[in-house]
Scaffold this motif. Structure first.
Motif, mmCIF file in Angstrom:
data_model
loop_
_atom_site.group_PDB
_atom_site.id
_atom_site.type_symbol
_atom_site.label_atom_id
_atom_site.label_comp_id
_atom_site.label_asym_id
_atom_site.label_seq_id
_atom_site.Cartn_x
_atom_site.Cartn_y
_atom_site.Cartn_z
ATOM 1 N N ALA B 143 0.696 -1.567 -0.272
ATOM 2 C CA ALA B 143 -0.117 -0.152 -0.169
ATOM 3 C C ALA B 143 1.005 1.382 -0.268
ATOM 4 O O ALA B 143 1.887 0.837 0.538
ATOM 5 C CB ALA B 143 -0.910 0.080 1.305
ATOM 6 N N TYR B 149 -1.084 -4.450 1.410
ATOM 7 C CA TYR B 149 -2.063 -4.308 0.602
ATOM 8 C C TYR B 149 -3.508 -4.471 1.488
ATOM 9 O O TYR B 149 -3.535 -3.437 1.675
ATOM 10 C CB TYR B 149 -2.236 -4.491 -0.928
ATOM 11 N N PHE B 150 -3.057 -5.740 1.272
ATOM 12 C CA PHE B 150 -4.174 -6.816 1.988
ATOM 13 C C PHE B 150 -3.661 -8.249 2.545
ATOM 14 O O PHE B 150 -2.517 -8.183 1.935
ATOM 15 C CB PHE B 150 -5.944 -6.970 0.960
ATOM 16 N N VAL B 167 -7.878 -4.656 4.773
ATOM 17 C CA VAL B 167 -7.464 -3.304 4.008
ATOM 18 C C VAL B 167 -6.522 -2.232 3.835
ATOM 19 O O VAL B 167 -7.144 -1.608 4.557
ATOM 20 C CB VAL B 167 -8.258 -3.618 2.602
ATOM 21 N N GLN B 169 -4.714 -0.612 2.272
ATOM 22 C CA GLN B 169 -4.732 1.022 2.131
ATOM 23 C C GLN B 169 -5.806 1.478 2.783
ATOM 24 O O GLN B 169 -6.330 2.627 1.985
ATOM 25 C CB GLN B 169 -4.810 0.310 0.595
ATOM 26 N N GLY B 170 -6.852 0.793 2.502
ATOM 27 C CA GLY B 170 -8.366 1.796 2.743
ATOM 28 C C GLY B 170 -8.374 1.807 4.612
ATOM 29 O O GLY B 170 -9.393 2.643 4.792
ATOM 30 N N ARG B 171 -7.589 1.101 4.892
ATOM 31 C CA ARG B 171 -7.782 1.346 6.835
ATOM 32 C C ARG B 171 -9.572 0.781 7.090
ATOM 33 O O ARG B 171 -9.894 0.836 8.131
ATOM 34 C CB ARG B 171 -7.970 2.665 7.843
ATOM 35 N N VAL B 172 -9.396 -0.875 6.302
ATOM 36 C CA VAL B 172 -10.905 -1.091 6.279
ATOM 37 C C VAL B 172 -10.787 -2.764 7.036
ATOM 38 O O VAL B 172 -9.706 -3.537 6.434
ATOM 39 C CB VAL B 172 -11.944 -1.235 5.201
ATOM 40 N N TYR B 319 -9.690 0.965 12.186
ATOM 41 C CA TYR B 319 -10.267 0.326 10.941
ATOM 42 C C TYR B 319 -11.342 0.380 11.039
ATOM 43 O O TYR B 319 -12.067 -0.415 12.258
ATOM 44 C CB TYR B 319 -9.404 -0.834 10.592
ATOM 45 N N LEU B 327 -15.652 -4.185 -0.371
ATOM 46 C CA LEU B 327 -14.155 -4.599 -0.285
ATOM 47 C C LEU B 327 -14.054 -4.478 -1.685
ATOM 48 O O LEU B 327 -12.716 -3.893 -2.157
ATOM 49 C CB LEU B 327 -13.642 -5.796 0.286
ATOM 50 N N LYS B 329 -14.161 -1.766 -4.005
ATOM 51 C CA LYS B 329 -13.757 -0.786 -3.346
ATOM 52 C C LYS B 329 -13.168 0.072 -3.662
ATOM 53 O O LYS B 329 -12.225 0.944 -3.843
ATOM 54 C CB LYS B 329 -14.934 0.025 -2.728
ATOM 55 N N TYR B 330 -12.117 -0.827 -2.491
ATOM 56 C CA TYR B 330 -10.494 -0.956 -2.432
ATOM 57 C C TYR B 330 -9.787 -1.698 -2.816
ATOM 58 O O TYR B 330 -8.792 -1.460 -3.601
ATOM 59 C CB TYR B 330 -10.378 -1.244 -0.442
#
Lengths: 177, 335
Positions: B143, B149-150, B167, B169-172, B319, B327, B329-330
């Motif tokens: 990331a 990245y995940f 993930v 990269q998106g902190r989710v 997160y 997901l 989306k990310y």
């Protein structure tokens, strides 16, 4: 869209036939979210072979959906089932069509009470209008199994849905009424 | 007009069920993004299967190790085990009996069944607890902040399959679960289930000549035994090999005009554990005679608390938990 070029043809195909496919999936699942999951999983499987698929992609996709609907795809479902009202259900109800909403809920609930094979047989015969032989081919079973599943499925649907509708006299198996 | 066309659907007055179905789904429309999600998940599955494919080779090769030690006089210098054994001056031992194979296959696997394998390839690292088949995958893609990245982990406990995906990269993150109606159903989610019977895998490989013993080879200063595994001969059959190996099949037969080279597996000569694999991609085909391939190194760890902790993906504090369907989306840019 990821990799739109590679799957551009598929996107165009879904633009034309996606609604019809999802409607079948909603009945097979049964339910709106379950139908989306089922169609999405069928798409995933088709994507693996998409560059090599020739001929009728819709038939291929529907076969996958029927097979997955019968062989327990629910195990891999990512979401808990929510009975399938459309997104505009609230507006739909507000428009004085609550009887239709009740009917739709009743059907989805009744379909959920069937076994996967019964449900798939009823959908194939009475939604897709497939013949018994075509249904047997789609489900991978014998014609006699289709007859039995359809008959039992319709009987259960009649028992479950009849109190909600005016269709009681008509919910008999096609050809035997 | 096809039989699936809506206009073809008569409203059968004898049943009424068609009419109810039509009313029920009349407002159903395909939501935007469904294909995007399918594409993203398909690619994510491809990544996962590629790594699982490498680790599955471990189990097949463990069974193949029985072949190595059933040959008279040690390892054959080249060719298949059966043909090499047939040319030995001494009588060929009864290596083909199920009991003999079973004993050696079990001996080859006993060293791994309590261990944690760590398969490292250029695209990521997969931890697998052989006993529980709990897994964790950390992508090699970075990331923007330098973190992976995940990553995701799968565990089956109490009949419930749970996958946690983080993930960075998106902190989710998302947590998905599925409950099996019975042990048979839940077993379909086990990554190594196709190789649950090493004796059967060995017998199949022996009969089909899909595993060949090349001989001893020094690998990074370690004495290893090199095997070659021909996936092409069996990958279209079912069951037995991961789904990705069945790509490019038609009616149960490979459609590749030019099959890729055999996969290569290096087994430690003393522990029988796999230490490296080299897999050739079934597609695209060779360019200038060179096939695209990827190498995976395999390490083995004892199940200490610290090593077991490597099998879980824990979302860092802060997160946001989202549904798995969000997901895409990310993951879209890299899936």
């Amino acid at each position: 869209m990821p990799d739109n070029g590679r799957y551009g043809d598929l996107a165009a195909f879904l633009g034309e036939r996606g609604d019809a496919l999802l409607r079948t999936a909603v009945l097979l699942a049964p339910g709106r979210e379950g139908g989306e999951d089922l169609l999405q999983e069928a798409l995933e499987r088709m994507l693996r072979k998409w560059p090599r698929i020739q001929g009728d992609p819709e038939g291929y996709l529907r076969r996958i959906m029927y097979h997955r609907a019968v062989d327990g795809w629910r195990l891999r479902s990512r979401r808990p089932e929510v009975l399938g009202l459309p997104e505009d259900a609230a507006a739909f109800t507000a428009a004085d069509h609550s009887d239709r909403v009740d009917l739709r809920l009743a059907l989805i609930q009744a379909l959920a009470g069937l076994t996967p094979r019964q449900r798939a047989a009823v959908v194939a015969r009475h939604w897709e209008q497939l013949s018994e032989a075509e249904t047997a081919a789609a489900l991978g079973c014998s014609v006699s199994a289709v007859k039995a599943a359809t008959s039992r499925g319709l009987r259960m649907l009649r028992e479950a849905i009849a109190p909600e509708t005016e269709y009681l006299p008509y919910l008999t198996e096609r050809g035997s009424a | 007009m096809t039989i699936f066309s809506e206009g073809h659907r008569d409203q059968d007055p004898a049943t009424g069920i068609s009419s109810i179905m039509a009313r029920t789904v009349a407002d159903v429309r395909l939501p935007a993004g469904l294909l995007d999600q399918a594409v993203a998940r398909n690619r994510r599955r491809t990544v996962r299967n590629r790594v699982i494919s490498a680790t599955s080779t471990v189990a097949v090769a463990a069974a193949a190790a029985a072949l190595v030690f059933s040959l008279p006089g040690g390892v054959a210098p080249s060719g298949t085990g059966t043909s090499a054994a047939a040319h030995q001056p001494r009588p060929v031992p009864k290596m083909q009996t199920a009991a003999y194979v079973l004993a050696h296959a079990n001996a080859a696997q006993v060293n791994s069944r309590t261990m944690i394998s760590v398969a490292r390839a250029v695209d990521g690292t997969m931890y697998t607890d052989v006993a529980t088949q709990q897994q964790r995958y950390i992508t090699g893609i970075r990331a923007s902040n330098g973190q992976p990245y995940f990553e995701w982990s799968d565990i089956i406990k109490g009949g419930i399959w749970t996958e946690t995906m983080v993930v960075n990269q998106g902190r989710v993150y998302s947590v998905e679960t599925a409950r099996g109606s019975d042990a048979g159903s839940i077993s379909t989610l086990l990554p190594l289930q196709a190789q649950s019977n090493p004796v059967a895998a060995f017998n199949t490989a022996l009969k089909q000549g899909t595993i060949k013993v090349v001989g001893h080879q020094e690998l990074d200063g370690r004495d290893t035994i090199l095997l070659r595994v021909n996936r092409e001969a069996t990958r279209c059959e079912k069951p037995g090999y991961p789904a990705i190996a069945k790509a490019n099949c038609s009616n149960g037969e490979p459609v590749s005009a030019q099959p890729p080279p055999d996969d290569e597996v290096w087994i430690d000569a003393s522990t029988y554990l796999v230490v490296q694999t080299k897999n050739y991609k079934p597609s695209p085909t060779a360019v200038n005679g060179t096939w695209p391939s990827f190498t995976t190194t395999v390490g083995w760890l004892p199940p200490t608390p610290a090593n077991l902790a490597n099998l879980s993906s824990t979302p860092p504090r802060g997160y946001t938990k989202i549904p798995s369907t969000g997901l895409v989306k990310y993951l879209g840019p890299i899936s």
